[in-house]
Design a protein around this motif. Structure first.
Motif, PDB file in Angstrom:
ATOM      1  N   ARG A 138       0.400  -0.407  -0.081  1.00 50.09           N
ATOM      2  CA  ARG A 138      -0.104  -0.002  -0.073  1.00 50.09           C
ATOM      3  C   ARG A 138       0.923   0.956  -0.080  1.00 50.09           C
ATOM      4  NH1 ARG A 138      -5.636   0.256   0.549  1.00 50.09           N
ATOM      5  NH2 ARG A 138      -5.217   2.295   0.537  1.00 50.09           N
ATOM      6  N   SER A 227       6.211  25.907  -0.729  1.00 51.66           N
ATOM      7  CA  SER A 227       4.617  26.252  -1.493  1.00 51.66           C
ATOM      8  C   SER A 227       4.098  25.207  -0.474  1.00 51.66           C
ATOM      9  CB  SER A 227       4.763  25.944  -2.844  1.00 51.66           C
ATOM     10  OG  SER A 227       5.130  24.216  -3.398  1.00 51.66           O
ATOM     11  N   GLU A 229       3.377  22.532  -0.202  1.00 50.58           N
ATOM     12  CA  GLU A 229       2.705  21.355  -0.506  1.00 50.58           C
ATOM     13  C   GLU A 229       3.410  20.090   0.276  1.00 50.58           C
ATOM     14  OE1 GLU A 229       4.211  20.324  -4.986  1.00 50.58           O
ATOM     15  OE2 GLU A 229       3.740  22.767  -5.093  1.00 50.58           O
ATOM     16  N   VAL A 235      -2.016  17.338   5.606  1.00 46.94           N
ATOM     17  CA  VAL A 235      -3.167  17.184   5.151  1.00 46.94           C
ATOM     18  C   VAL A 235      -4.707  16.754   5.034  1.00 46.94           C
ATOM     19  CG1 VAL A 235      -5.359  18.654   4.863  1.00 46.94           C
ATOM     20  CG2 VAL A 235      -3.009  19.593   5.593  1.00 46.94           C
ATOM     21  N   MET A 236      -3.618  16.166   3.630  1.00 44.09           N
ATOM     22  CA  MET A 236      -4.591  14.524   3.055  1.00 44.09           C
ATOM     23  C   MET A 236      -3.837  13.029   3.333  1.00 44.09           C
ATOM     24  SD  MET A 236      -4.046  15.321  -0.972  1.00 44.09           S
ATOM     25  CE  MET A 236      -2.988  15.978  -1.403  1.00 44.09           C
ATOM     26  N   GLY A 237      -3.487  12.454   4.701  1.00 40.66           N
ATOM     27  CA  GLY A 237      -2.675  11.658   5.162  1.00 40.66           C
ATOM     28  C   GLY A 237      -1.765  10.964   5.008  1.00 40.66           C
TER      29      GLY A 237
ATOM     30  N   PHE B  74      -4.362  10.141  10.892  1.00 39.17           N
ATOM     31  CA  PHE B  74      -4.248  10.308   9.141  1.00 39.17           C
ATOM     32  C   PHE B  74      -5.923  10.328   8.943  1.00 39.17           C
ATOM     33  CE2 PHE B  74      -0.318   9.038   7.978  1.00 39.17           C
ATOM     34  CZ  PHE B  74       0.553  10.353   8.243  1.00 39.17           C
ATOM     35  N   ARG B  77      -7.261  13.139  10.337  1.00 36.24           N
ATOM     36  CA  ARG B  77      -7.227  14.151   9.284  1.00 36.24           C
ATOM     37  C   ARG B  77      -8.188  14.178   7.649  1.00 36.24           C
ATOM     38  NH1 ARG B  77      -1.262  15.260   9.383  1.00 36.24           N
ATOM     39  NH2 ARG B  77      -0.327  16.252  11.235  1.00 36.24           N
ATOM     40  N   PHE B  82      -8.311  20.915   3.155  1.00 36.95           N
ATOM     41  CA  PHE B  82      -7.236  22.372   3.535  1.00 36.95           C
ATOM     42  C   PHE B  82      -7.321  23.011   2.251  1.00 36.95           C
ATOM     43  CE2 PHE B  82      -4.890  25.675   4.552  1.00 36.95           C
ATOM     44  CZ  PHE B  82      -4.210  25.014   6.141  1.00 36.95           C
ATOM     45  N   ALA B  88      -1.017  24.572  -3.500  1.00 42.84           N
ATOM     46  CA  ALA B  88      -0.458  23.652  -2.928  1.00 42.84           C
ATOM     47  C   ALA B  88      -0.684  22.472  -3.995  1.00 42.84           C
ATOM     48  CB  ALA B  88      -0.576  23.037  -1.376  1.00 42.84           C
ATOM     49  N   LEU B  89      -1.169  22.584  -4.792  1.00 49.19           N
ATOM     50  CA  LEU B  89      -1.262  21.659  -5.912  1.00 49.19           C
ATOM     51  C   LEU B  89      -0.182  20.918  -6.257  1.00 49.19           C
ATOM     52  CD1 LEU B  89      -3.790  23.037  -9.018  1.00 49.19           C
ATOM     53  CD2 LEU B  89      -3.972  21.738  -6.485  1.00 49.19           C
ATOM     54  N   PHE B  90       0.221  19.857  -6.342  1.00 46.58           N
ATOM     55  CA  PHE B  90       1.536  19.186  -6.869  1.00 46.58           C
ATOM     56  C   PHE B  90       1.625  19.697  -8.837  1.00 46.58           C
ATOM     57  CE2 PHE B  90       0.040  17.139  -3.313  1.00 46.58           C
ATOM     58  CZ  PHE B  90       0.729  17.610  -2.885  1.00 46.58           C
ATOM     59  N   MET B  93       2.193  15.953 -11.239  1.00 49.36           N
ATOM     60  CA  MET B  93       1.073  15.693 -11.893  1.00 49.36           C
ATOM     61  C   MET B  93      -0.413  16.203 -12.465  1.00 49.36           C
ATOM     62  SD  MET B  93       0.210  13.839  -8.196  1.00 49.36           S
ATOM     63  CE  MET B  93       1.470  13.106  -7.323  1.00 49.36           C
ATOM     64  N   LEU B 101      -6.097  11.426  -5.422  1.00 49.51           N
ATOM     65  CA  LEU B 101      -4.401  11.548  -4.914  1.00 49.51           C
ATOM     66  C   LEU B 101      -4.924  11.053  -3.512  1.00 49.51           C
ATOM     67  CD1 LEU B 101      -1.170  11.216  -4.467  1.00 49.51           C
ATOM     68  CD2 LEU B 101      -1.484  13.703  -3.118  1.00 49.51           C
ATOM     69  N   PRO B 102      -6.095  11.413  -2.316  1.00 45.33           N
ATOM     70  CA  PRO B 102      -6.054  10.820  -1.492  1.00 45.33           C
ATOM     71  C   PRO B 102      -7.060  10.118  -1.578  1.00 45.33           C
ATOM     72  CG  PRO B 102      -6.456  13.138  -1.290  1.00 45.33           C
ATOM     73  CD  PRO B 102      -6.253  12.879  -2.945  1.00 45.33           C
ATOM     74  N   VAL B 104      -6.691   7.469  -4.071  1.00 47.63           N
ATOM     75  CA  VAL B 104      -5.395   6.433  -4.660  1.00 47.63           C
ATOM     76  C   VAL B 104      -5.154   5.638  -3.484  1.00 47.63           C
ATOM     77  CG1 VAL B 104      -3.760   6.047  -5.697  1.00 47.63           C
ATOM     78  CG2 VAL B 104      -5.482   8.237  -7.213  1.00 47.63           C
ATOM     79  N   GLU B 105      -4.309   7.180  -2.648  1.00 46.74           N
ATOM     80  CA  GLU B 105      -3.737   6.618  -1.617  1.00 46.74           C
ATOM     81  C   GLU B 105      -5.172   5.797  -0.473  1.00 46.74           C
ATOM     82  OE1 GLU B 105       0.068   6.728  -0.811  1.00 46.74           O
ATOM     83  OE2 GLU B 105      -0.540   7.050  -3.375  1.00 46.74           O
ATOM     84  N   HIS B 106      -5.330   6.226  -0.100  1.00 46.28           N
ATOM     85  CA  HIS B 106      -6.476   6.084   0.917  1.00 46.28           C
ATOM     86  C   HIS B 106      -7.545   4.951   0.566  1.00 46.28           C
ATOM     87  CE1 HIS B 106      -3.901   8.323   3.416  1.00 46.28           C
ATOM     88  NE2 HIS B 106      -4.240   9.125   3.251  1.00 46.28           N
ATOM     89  N   THR B 107      -7.560   4.768  -0.469  1.00 49.47           N
ATOM     90  CA  THR B 107      -9.452   3.764  -0.570  1.00 49.47           C
ATOM     91  C   THR B 107      -8.912   2.902  -1.406  1.00 49.47           C
ATOM     92  OG1 THR B 107      -9.794   5.292  -1.946  1.00 49.47           O
ATOM     93  CG2 THR B 107     -10.704   6.068   0.321  1.00 49.47           C
ATOM     94  N   ASP B 108      -9.783   1.803  -1.750  1.00 52.90           N
ATOM     95  CA  ASP B 108      -9.534   0.692  -2.766  1.00 52.90           C
ATOM     96  C   ASP B 108     -10.813   0.304  -4.074  1.00 52.90           C
ATOM     97  OD1 ASP B 108      -8.098  -0.708  -0.909  1.00 52.90           O
ATOM     98  OD2 ASP B 108      -9.335  -1.006   0.261  1.00 52.90           O
ATOM     99  N   ARG B 150      -9.982  19.025  -4.604  1.00 48.90           N
ATOM    100  CA  ARG B 150      -9.371  17.821  -3.996  1.00 48.90           C
ATOM    101  C   ARG B 150      -9.987  17.653  -2.330  1.00 48.90           C
ATOM    102  NH1 ARG B 150      -2.773  19.295  -4.136  1.00 48.90           N
ATOM    103  NH2 ARG B 150      -3.361  20.278  -2.669  1.00 48.90           N
TER     104      ARG B 150
END
Lengths: 364, 252
Positions: A138, A227, A229, A235-237, B74, B77, B82, B88-90, B93, B101-102, B104-108, B150
């Motif tokens: 993960r 910046s 980021e 914040v997004m964990g 987490f 959060r 926020f 604060a975009l990356f 990407m 992003l959130p 992809v990282e935290h859900t299935d 986001r």
């Protein structure tokens, strides 16, 4: 040279100083250098701090215009008040005591200790996440290690190849001149092989990668820090260390040894060109000499060295990148520090490892 | 509900927050106003635990956020969205990847579901079909909208806005204000908006709090803000030079 006779009013207080000052200035408007101004205080019997301040200012105005100021008929009371409120510039030249040598030394040491513990904390964190994300699918980012490896490794191939070739070439040339005097031509092969594999190869590759990729990693992290980021990630964990640093760590661990292998081979090839053209050694004997002199210890040395260097490059880049503050200037500053520090630590580690391997036969 | 109690924070010599007490109730749109550098953004970052207070505590739904472990933090959060000052975009990407992003990282969720969800949120912020753009190609207002998409993609309970209208033209600022109101109504969000834009305060706020030299000096609705007899509040609201606050950098 003329004289101006000015009569002060009965009172000189906060309520009327401004007007009186304007009048006095009006009166001496035409006075020239060296003129005498006589200030008659005969009528004056009420004076407050504002009045004294006004007289002081008038005094300094006269001095500025090089007029001679004389005060007349001053009563004792008025004189006392003047003395009381007279503005005097601070006479004491005492500054706050400078911190003594030991205080400064202590402060420096304390700050250094702080940096050191911060750095150790970061290093252990990156190691922890590197191990955790190795087993936890993960935490891995799809294809990120490959992408970073291409960035760090593939794009550095030409420049590292060129530098390694030049180093091997010049190493062989310089030693060939000396060795030829003793007829020890063939030992150029030994010298170039050992020097490249156990010393120059890992070192120059690490220095090039520190300059190329260490700086870009530091700048990237620093820009993300200023910046916001990195905050956004949190914040997004998402923890920035496993997300950003660990793929780069693996990429460096993979590519730096490979780049070093390339540098070694090309460096020895550079030496071979000198051997063939300048010393008239055939290619096959040169090759056999190289193979015979390289023992597994030298291979071990270069592996250990390049893995250590890749960790050093990543840690310094991460440490300085995460420390960035302010805007573009802060990013520039930490990038410079990151490159300087990583090259410094690479060379320090190189010396230490060199010493260790001189005394210790690796058992693995 | 978020409860902030007696929050203190200082950076080296500089004291930024000196005892902030604030309750944020569910479903409201709380606007925090104050001069630049009075600690508004710092307060927001404390709510998200991006900074740790020197003294005092914050409860989110009766959980002390300082005490929770990394894993629960987490989880906590994830209830927050926020919107950063600079979005604060990356940069590396695309818009879709940024918003996703959130997820992809935290859900299935499957890629198709993620794509659907991203499209839905982009629609919500009024920028459908921008998935393949890069952040560098966007204007300031668009960046903020993407940042907002986001922020709400995980369907948070609270959305925090750090100066959402700063640096935007008045029309774009008004549309962002409208977006804040619409989102909070549609998604039943609790919004905390930090700003010093009085126009947006009047549109957005259901309650206003004013922060001044690290303390809360006003707490009430917009009407009460205009009728306040506090000289500092009056000066801020009317935006005049004369008053108790002198427009020079103060060292406190």
């Amino acid at each position: 040279m003329s004289e101006y006779h000015l009569l002060l009013p009965e009172q000189l207080t906060l309520s009327n100083v401004a007007e009186e000052y304007a009048l006095l200035r009006q009166d001496i408007r035409k006075a020239r250098n060296g003129d005498t101004i006589i200030l008659d205080c005969g009528r004056l019997h009420l004076l407050d701090s504002a009045g004294v301040a006004m007289l002081d200012q008038f005094n300094s105005l006269c001095q500025q215009r090089e007029l001679r100021l004389i005060e007349e008929h001053c009563s004792a009371d008025i004189g006392k008040i003047k003395e009381l409120f007279h503005f005097s510039a601070p006479t004491s030249k005492k500054h706050a005591p400078r911190p003594s040598f030991f205080e400064r030394l202590g402060q420096r040491g304390y700050a250094l200790l702080g940096h050191l513990s911060e750095g150790l904390f970061l290093i252990s964190n990156i190691f922890y996440w590197a191990i955790v994300s190795f087993f936890n699918k993960r935490l891995r980012r799809q294809g990120e290690v490959i992408r970073q490896s291409l960035q760090i490794g593939l794009n550095a191939l030409p420049i590292i190849g060129l530098i390694a070739f030049l180093i091997g070439f010049i190493l062989a040339l310089q030693s060939a001149v000396q060795l030829r005097q003793f007829g020890a031509n063939i030992y150029v092969a030994d010298l170039v092989a050992v020097a490249m594999v156990s010393e120059m190869g890992p070192l120059i590759t690490a220095i090039m990668v520190a300059g190329r990729s260490g700086s870009s990693i530091a700048a990237e992290i620093a820009t993300m820090k200023v910046s916001e980021e990195l905050d956004a990630l949190q914040v997004m964990g998402i923890d920035p260390l496993p997300y950003l640093m660990v793929p780069k760590f693996y990429a460096l661990l993979l590519t730096l040894p490979l780049l070093t292998v390339l540098a070694n081979v090309i460096g020895i090839l550079g030496g071979m060109i000198i051997g063939v053209t300048y010393l008239n050694i055939e290619i096959i004997p040169f090759y056999h000499e190289v193979i015979s002199v390289l023992r597994y210890k030298d291979i071990m040395i270069f592996l250990v060295k390049s893995i250590t260097f890749s960790a050093i490059i990543l840690f310094t880049a991460a440490y300085f990148g995460l420390k960035a503050e302010g805007g573009a200037e802060g990013v520039g500053r930490v990038t410079t520090s990151a490159v300087v520090a990583s090259i410094f630590w690479v060379i320090v580690a190189d010396s230490i490892l060199g010493l260790i391997f001189y005394f210790v036969e690796p058992v693995f | 509900m978020i409860k902030i109690h007696n929050l203190h924070k200082s950076f080296d010599e500089k004291v930024v927050l000196r005892g902030v007490d604030l309750d944020v109730f569910d479903g409201e749109r709380l606007v925090i106003i104050g001069r630049s550098g009075c600690g508004k953004s710092v307060l927001l970052k404390h709510i998200l635990n991006l900074m740790q207070p020197d003294k005092g505590y914050i409860l989110v739904d009766n959980i002390a956020i300082r005490k929770v472990g990394q894993k629960d933090l987490f989880f906590l959060r994830k209830q927050f969205g926020f919107l950063f000052q600079g979005a604060a975009l990356f940069d590396s990407m695309s818009v879709a990847e940024n918003v996703a992003l959130p997820l992809v990282e935290h859900t299935d969720l499957s890629p198709a579901e993620i794509e659907r969800k991203v499209a839905e949120k982009l629609e919500l912020v009024g920028l459908p079909g921008t998935q393949d753009l890069r952040p560098a190609e966007l204007s300031g207002g668009m960046k903020k909208r993407i940042g907002l998409a986001r922020a709400i993609v995980m369907d948070p309970k609270y959305v925090l806005y750090d100066e959402p209208t700063t640096g935007l033209d008045p029309i774009m600022a008004a549309s962002i204000d409208k977006l804040i109101i619409d989102l909070s109504n549609q998604l039943k969000l609790t919004s905390i908006v930090v700003t010093h834009d009085m126009q947006s305060v009047e549109k957005v706020a259901t309650r206003v709090v004013m922060l001044h030299v690290g303390k809360i000096i006003f707490n009430g609705d917009v009407q009460a803000l205009h009728q306040s007899d506090n000289a500092v509040v009056n000066q801020f609201v009317s935006g005049s030079i004369e008053g108790p606050i002198q427009p020079k950098p103060v060292k406190y």
